[in-house]
Write a protein that holds these residues in place. Structure first.
Motif, short mmCIF file in Angstrom:
data_model
loop_
_atom_site.label_atom_id
_atom_site.label_comp_id
_atom_site.label_asym_id
_atom_site.label_seq_id
_atom_site.Cartn_x
_atom_site.Cartn_y
_atom_site.Cartn_z
N THR A 86 0.82 -1.20 0.00
CA THR A 86 0.00 0.00 0.00
C THR A 86 0.85 1.25 0.00
OG1 THR A 86 -1.70 -1.15 1.28
CG2 THR A 86 -1.79 1.23 1.31
N VAL A 87 0.39 2.24 -0.71
CA VAL A 87 0.93 3.59 -0.61
C VAL A 87 -0.18 4.43 0.01
CG1 VAL A 87 1.78 5.61 -1.85
CG2 VAL A 87 2.42 3.32 -2.62
N LEU A 88 0.10 5.02 1.16
CA LEU A 88 -0.86 5.86 1.86
C LEU A 88 -0.45 7.31 1.62
CD1 LEU A 88 -3.31 5.90 3.77
CD2 LEU A 88 -1.70 5.77 5.68
N LEU A 89 -1.32 8.08 0.96
CA LEU A 89 -1.06 9.48 0.66
C LEU A 89 -1.80 10.34 1.68
CD1 LEU A 89 -1.64 9.31 -3.19
CD2 LEU A 89 0.54 9.15 -1.98
N ILE A 90 -1.08 11.23 2.36
CA ILE A 90 -1.68 12.06 3.39
C ILE A 90 -1.33 13.52 3.10
CG2 ILE A 90 -1.89 12.48 5.86
CD1 ILE A 90 -0.51 9.71 6.27
N ASP A 91 -2.33 14.32 2.81
CA ASP A 91 -2.13 15.73 2.52
C ASP A 91 -2.25 16.54 3.81
OD1 ASP A 91 -1.71 18.01 0.93
OD2 ASP A 91 -3.87 18.32 0.68
N ASP A 92 -1.35 17.47 4.02
CA ASP A 92 -1.34 18.34 5.21
C ASP A 92 -1.51 17.54 6.49
OD1 ASP A 92 -0.83 20.77 3.93
OD2 ASP A 92 -2.95 21.08 3.48
N VAL A 93 -0.60 16.62 6.73
CA VAL A 93 -0.66 15.71 7.88
C VAL A 93 -0.71 16.47 9.20
CG1 VAL A 93 1.83 15.40 8.13
CG2 VAL A 93 0.28 13.56 8.78
N ASP A 94 -0.20 17.70 9.23
CA ASP A 94 -0.15 18.49 10.46
C ASP A 94 -1.45 19.24 10.76
OD1 ASP A 94 0.45 21.50 9.16
OD2 ASP A 94 1.28 19.82 8.03
N ARG A 95 -2.38 19.22 9.86
CA ARG A 95 -3.60 20.03 9.97
C ARG A 95 -4.35 19.76 11.28
NH1 ARG A 95 -8.59 19.74 5.81
NH2 ARG A 95 -10.02 20.98 7.07
#
Length: 188
Positions: A86-95
């Motif tokens: 799996t590739v897990l894509l996380i945008d703005d993880v710090d939000r």
């Protein structure tokens, strides 16, 4: 939420239709969000709603939670739910996360990758607190060239990276050099 355990755990404040969630998700959320003591899902009609118990406050339903708590619970659920390569894509993880929680989250993500070699996590951030927990070799910067096309480069490819990383952490280097050097490099 997709990850439910098979047993029912009663919650007197919400009635008897309260289901326990995966222990791994609960432990991680307890570590990540100060004051969290338990994570459950309450049955509301035909739907399930996330419920988080906080020390000294009691149970709070999803609509009462902060954005950071909701995003963290969703991210941890996604992380626990993925199967196989799996590739897990996380945008703005710090939000929505406090800086201490950002640091803890990077630790959780690193442990997940260490225990699951088939898992790759790609994330974006604008937070130096996230970068404090990441090796300089893993930091890729994005910018735009003079035509508006996306350009990338590793932080370690900065012309002065070797010298700067002797004096600064990767996060400090990133905040001081930003992405402008990528544009200047691509124009040459």
């Amino acid at each position: 939420l997709p990850v439910f355990t098979a047993h029912v755990r009663g919650n007197p404040e919400l009635g008897s239709s309260c289901f326990a969630l995966d222990d791994e998700i609960e432990r991680a959320l307890v570590d990540l969000v100060p004051g969290v003591t338990r994570l459950t899902a309450a049955r509301i009609g035909h739907e399930a709603e996330l419920v988080v118990d906080f020390s000294g406050v009691g149970p709070l339903r999803a609509h009462q939670l902060s954005e950071g708590t909701l995003l963290a619970a969703g991210l941890l659920t996604a992380l626990a739910s993925v199967q196989g390569p799996t590739v897990l894509l996380i945008d703005d993880v710090d939000r929505g996360l406090h800086m201490d929680a950002q640091h803890e989250l990077i630790g959780i993500l690193k442990r997940a990758v260490e225990t699951r070699p088939d898992l790759q996590i790609v994330l974006t951030t604008h937070s130096p607190f996230i970068l404090e927990g990441v090796d300089a070799s893993d930091i890729v910067l994005f910018g735009l060239d003079e035509h508006g096309a996306c350009i990338t480069g590793r932080l370690q490819q900065h012309p002065d990276a070797e010298q700067l990383l002797k004096l600064l952490s990767p996060a400090e280097m990133w905040t001081s050099v930003a992405e402008g050097w990528l544009t200047r490099r691509s124009a040459k």
